[in-house]
Design a protein around this motif. Structure first.
Motif, PDB file in Angstrom:
ATOM      1  N   ARG A   1     -19.477  70.628 106.290  1.00  0.00           N
ATOM      2  CA  ARG A   1     -19.540  69.404 106.831  1.00  0.00           C
ATOM      3  C   ARG A   1     -20.222  68.516 105.687  1.00  0.00           C
ATOM      4  NH1 ARG A   1     -23.850  71.471 111.534  1.00  0.00           N
ATOM      5  NH2 ARG A   1     -25.734  70.799 110.524  1.00  0.00           N
ATOM      6  N   PHE A   2     -19.729  67.082 105.917  1.00  0.00           N
ATOM      7  CA  PHE A   2     -20.260  66.148 104.992  1.00  0.00           C
ATOM      8  C   PHE A   2     -20.607  64.889 105.658  1.00  0.00           C
ATOM      9  CE2 PHE A   2     -15.833  65.037 103.550  1.00  0.00           C
ATOM     10  CZ  PHE A   2     -15.658  64.125 103.873  1.00  0.00           C
TER      11      PHE A   2
ATOM     12  N   PHE B   1     -24.932  68.270 115.321  1.00  0.00           N
ATOM     13  CA  PHE B   1     -24.559  67.589 114.274  1.00  0.00           C
ATOM     14  C   PHE B   1     -23.550  66.337 114.311  1.00  0.00           C
ATOM     15  CE2 PHE B   1     -21.520  66.491 110.747  1.00  0.00           C
ATOM     16  CZ  PHE B   1     -22.456  66.209 109.415  1.00  0.00           C
ATOM     17  N   ILE B   2     -22.473  66.586 115.209  1.00  0.00           N
ATOM     18  CA  ILE B   2     -21.680  65.495 115.667  1.00  0.00           C
ATOM     19  C   ILE B   2     -22.377  64.639 116.519  1.00  0.00           C
ATOM     20  CG2 ILE B   2     -19.669  65.322 117.073  1.00  0.00           C
ATOM     21  CD1 ILE B   2     -18.850  68.254 116.314  1.00  0.00           C
ATOM     22  N   TYR B   3     -23.124  64.898 117.365  1.00  0.00           N
ATOM     23  CA  TYR B   3     -23.959  64.212 118.329  1.00  0.00           C
ATOM     24  C   TYR B   3     -24.559  63.270 117.559  1.00  0.00           C
ATOM     25  CZ  TYR B   3     -27.257  62.787 122.224  1.00  0.00           C
ATOM     26  OH  TYR B   3     -27.911  61.962 122.731  1.00  0.00           O
ATOM     27  N   ASP B   4     -25.591  63.703 116.833  1.00  0.00           N
ATOM     28  CA  ASP B   4     -26.394  62.810 115.851  1.00  0.00           C
ATOM     29  C   ASP B   4     -25.670  61.870 115.196  1.00  0.00           C
ATOM     30  OD1 ASP B   4     -28.827  64.203 116.674  1.00  0.00           O
ATOM     31  OD2 ASP B   4     -28.874  65.436 115.167  1.00  0.00           O
ATOM     32  N   ASN B   5     -24.555  62.163 114.554  1.00  0.00           N
ATOM     33  CA  ASN B   5     -23.723  61.360 113.532  1.00  0.00           C
ATOM     34  C   ASN B   5     -23.116  60.217 114.508  1.00  0.00           C
ATOM     35  OD1 ASN B   5     -24.225  61.774 110.280  1.00  0.00           O
ATOM     36  ND2 ASN B   5     -24.224  63.943 111.432  1.00  0.00           N
TER      37      ASN B   5
ATOM     38  N   ALA C   1     -16.284  63.812  96.109  1.00  0.00           N
ATOM     39  CA  ALA C   1     -17.774  64.184  96.392  1.00  0.00           C
ATOM     40  C   ALA C   1     -18.264  63.483  97.423  1.00  0.00           C
ATOM     41  CB  ALA C   1     -18.376  64.096  95.022  1.00  0.00           C
ATOM     42  N   PRO C   2     -18.833  64.143  98.430  1.00  0.00           N
ATOM     43  CA  PRO C   2     -19.834  63.149  99.593  1.00  0.00           C
ATOM     44  C   PRO C   2     -20.885  62.989  98.956  1.00  0.00           C
ATOM     45  CG  PRO C   2     -19.760  65.584 100.069  1.00  0.00           C
ATOM     46  CD  PRO C   2     -19.023  65.422  98.778  1.00  0.00           C
ATOM     47  N   ARG C   3     -21.622  62.049 100.091  1.00  0.00           N
ATOM     48  CA  ARG C   3     -22.978  61.622  99.834  1.00  0.00           C
ATOM     49  C   ARG C   3     -24.008  62.878  99.914  1.00  0.00           C
ATOM     50  NH1 ARG C   3     -26.494  58.419 102.709  1.00  0.00           N
ATOM     51  NH2 ARG C   3     -25.037  58.059 104.396  1.00  0.00           N
ATOM     52  N   GLU C   4     -23.739  63.600 101.049  1.00  0.00           N
ATOM     53  CA  GLU C   4     -24.483  64.720 101.518  1.00  0.00           C
ATOM     54  C   GLU C   4     -23.635  65.872 102.101  1.00  0.00           C
ATOM     55  OE1 GLU C   4     -27.809  64.176 104.097  1.00  0.00           O
ATOM     56  OE2 GLU C   4     -28.741  62.333 102.775  1.00  0.00           O
ATOM     57  N   GLU C   5     -23.827  66.937 101.716  1.00  0.00           N
ATOM     58  CA  GLU C   5     -22.927  68.074 102.334  1.00  0.00           C
ATOM     59  C   GLU C   5     -23.671  69.268 102.768  1.00  0.00           C
ATOM     60  OE1 GLU C   5     -20.422  69.065  99.190  1.00  0.00           O
ATOM     61  OE2 GLU C   5     -21.832  69.109  97.686  1.00  0.00           O
TER      62      GLU C   5
ATOM     63  N   GLU D   1     -12.485  57.248 107.138  1.00  0.00           N
ATOM     64  CA  GLU D   1     -13.026  56.090 106.363  1.00  0.00           C
ATOM     65  C   GLU D   1     -13.835  56.525 105.233  1.00  0.00           C
ATOM     66  OE1 GLU D   1     -12.933  52.750 107.226  1.00  0.00           O
ATOM     67  OE2 GLU D   1     -12.380  52.457 109.289  1.00  0.00           O
ATOM     68  N   PRO D   2     -13.496  55.457 103.924  1.00  0.00           N
ATOM     69  CA  PRO D   2     -14.216  55.920 102.929  1.00  0.00           C
ATOM     70  C   PRO D   2     -15.756  55.661 102.852  1.00  0.00           C
ATOM     71  CG  PRO D   2     -13.339  53.794 102.631  1.00  0.00           C
ATOM     72  CD  PRO D   2     -13.040  54.348 104.282  1.00  0.00           C
ATOM     73  N   ARG D   3     -16.577  55.044 103.915  1.00  0.00           N
ATOM     74  CA  ARG D   3     -17.790  54.891 103.909  1.00  0.00           C
ATOM     75  C   ARG D   3     -18.141  55.132 105.369  1.00  0.00           C
ATOM     76  NH1 ARG D   3     -20.116  49.971 100.847  1.00  0.00           N
ATOM     77  NH2 ARG D   3     -21.835  51.016 101.425  1.00  0.00           N
ATOM     78  N   GLY D   4     -19.484  55.798 105.699  1.00  0.00           N
ATOM     79  CA  GLY D   4     -20.231  55.862 106.930  1.00  0.00           C
ATOM     80  C   GLY D   4     -19.150  56.870 107.853  1.00  0.00           C
ATOM     81  N   ALA D   5     -18.899  57.861 107.423  1.00  0.00           N
ATOM     82  CA  ALA D   5     -18.041  58.552 108.043  1.00  0.00           C
ATOM     83  C   ALA D   5     -18.516  60.137 108.004  1.00  0.00           C
ATOM     84  CB  ALA D   5     -16.470  58.737 107.626  1.00  0.00           C
ATOM     85  N   PHE D   6     -18.015  61.083 108.873  1.00  0.00           N
ATOM     86  CA  PHE D   6     -18.487  62.571 108.716  1.00  0.00           C
ATOM     87  C   PHE D   6     -17.096  63.338 108.681  1.00  0.00           C
ATOM     88  CE2 PHE D   6     -19.057  61.470 113.171  1.00  0.00           C
ATOM     89  CZ  PHE D   6     -18.312  62.961 113.889  1.00  0.00           C
TER      90      PHE D   6
END
Length: 311
Positions: free
Chosen positions: A308-309, A114-118, A282-286, A252-257
């Motif tokens: 994770r989100f 997950f970390i690698y992909d993001n 609330a995140p975009r995806e979790e 960061e508020p956007r584009g982060a994990f």
């Protein structure tokens, strides 16, 4: 989305579990260790466990934490395993410690992926091997590299995954010997450029908040109990709230994990989700659930919870 995760880890196999023990293969060698969650009966006979194990851990009668390893002839006290995912190739040195650990938690490979992909997506490479990746952002460090913070980083599997994807990684752990071990794993993996910090994780994030630092990825792998570099006490239930609040100011508020792991028995992934959402919103995806392996007899062993989100 709630989901159980089991990574595909060629150099690791869970052979059998039961009677509060687990029999595992790490590369060429098989270890026998205590496992408090293996409450069922073993599938293999005791004679088979004894014959198969190259190293068996026995707790010291005077301590719930420490013990010693009994080694079969030819069993080294150090060896190397490999993990591969897409273009990532990691090599990690294992060792037999007095706390029963061997240097990696193989179930965490699901989070390494997950970390690698993001991180690849954040670095601007786009989805790896044609797969869609949720976290995409424009705020990056010098040279286009996303900044990633790995707290309670241990021997650095998550650090290596982020660095292999091109991230600029800050690796924080309070034990100097463990940080040295992490550096060795970095060199074995043909990587360089990690920022190493030997410090109490909560003290570090408090200072980063005061500095106004920001990261595109934060990885949290806190123990139930621990000591900082200067003797600071870490108790998960007492300190996780402040830790999450600080990390919410650093991400960061956007584009982060974010990745959070919990190993304490009795703490569910639903609790982790609730605590994170209170601190971060609330995140975009979790995704949340258990990290598991299944032994050869089909018995599924949970080895920790995760949340994770991406946003």
């Amino acid at each position: 989305m709630q989901e159980q995760l089991t990574p595909d880890f060629g150099d690791y196999e869970l052979l059998d579990t039961g009677d509060f023990e687990k029999l595992e293969r790490f590369g060429r060698y098989v270890t026998r260790r205590p496992e408090p969650q293996a409450i069922w009966r073993r599938s293999l006979a005791e004679e088979e466990w004894r014959r198969t194990a190259d190293a068996s851990f026995r707790r010291d009668a005077r301590s719930d934490e420490r013990g010693e390893w009994r080694l079969a002839p030819g069993m080294p006290d150090r060896w190397v395993v490999e993990y591969a995912y897409k273009r990532m190739r990691l090599r990690m040195r294992l060792g037999l410690t007095s706390f029963k650990h061997v240097g990696i938690f193989p179930e965490q490979a699901a989070n390494w992926n997950f970390i690698y992909d993001n991180c690849r997506a954040l670095a601007g490479d786009g989805p790896a091997d044609g797969e869609r990746v949720a976290a995409v952002g424009s705020g990056v460090a010098r040279g286009g590299a996303p900044k990633v913070l790995n707290l309670f980083a241990y021997t650095g599997g998550a650090t290596l995954a982020a660095r292999a994807a091109g991230a600029e990684v800050t690796h924080v752990d309070s034990v100097r010997q463990v940080v040295t071990w992490s550096r060795e794993n970095m060199e074995l993996s043909g990587l360089e450029g990690v920022r190493w910090i030997v410090e109490d994780a909560l003290k570090f994030v408090r200072r980063e908040v005061r500095r106004g630092s920001l990261y595109r990825g934060i990885i949290l792998d806190p123990p139930a109990y621990g000591r900082g570099a200067d003797g600071e006490r870490w108790i998960l239930e007492d300190n996780i709230g402040e830790m999450l609040e600080c990390c919410a100011q650093l991400l960061e508020p956007r584009g982060a994990f974010l990745v959070l792991n919990l190993y304490s028995m009795g703490l569910s992934s639903t609790l982790a989700r609730t605590a994170v959402r209170q601190a971060f919103g609330a995140p975009r995806e979790e995704q949340w659930g258990e990290l598991c392996f299944t032994d050869r007899a089909g018995k599924q062993l949970p080895l920790g919870t995760y949340y994770r989100f991406t946003r």
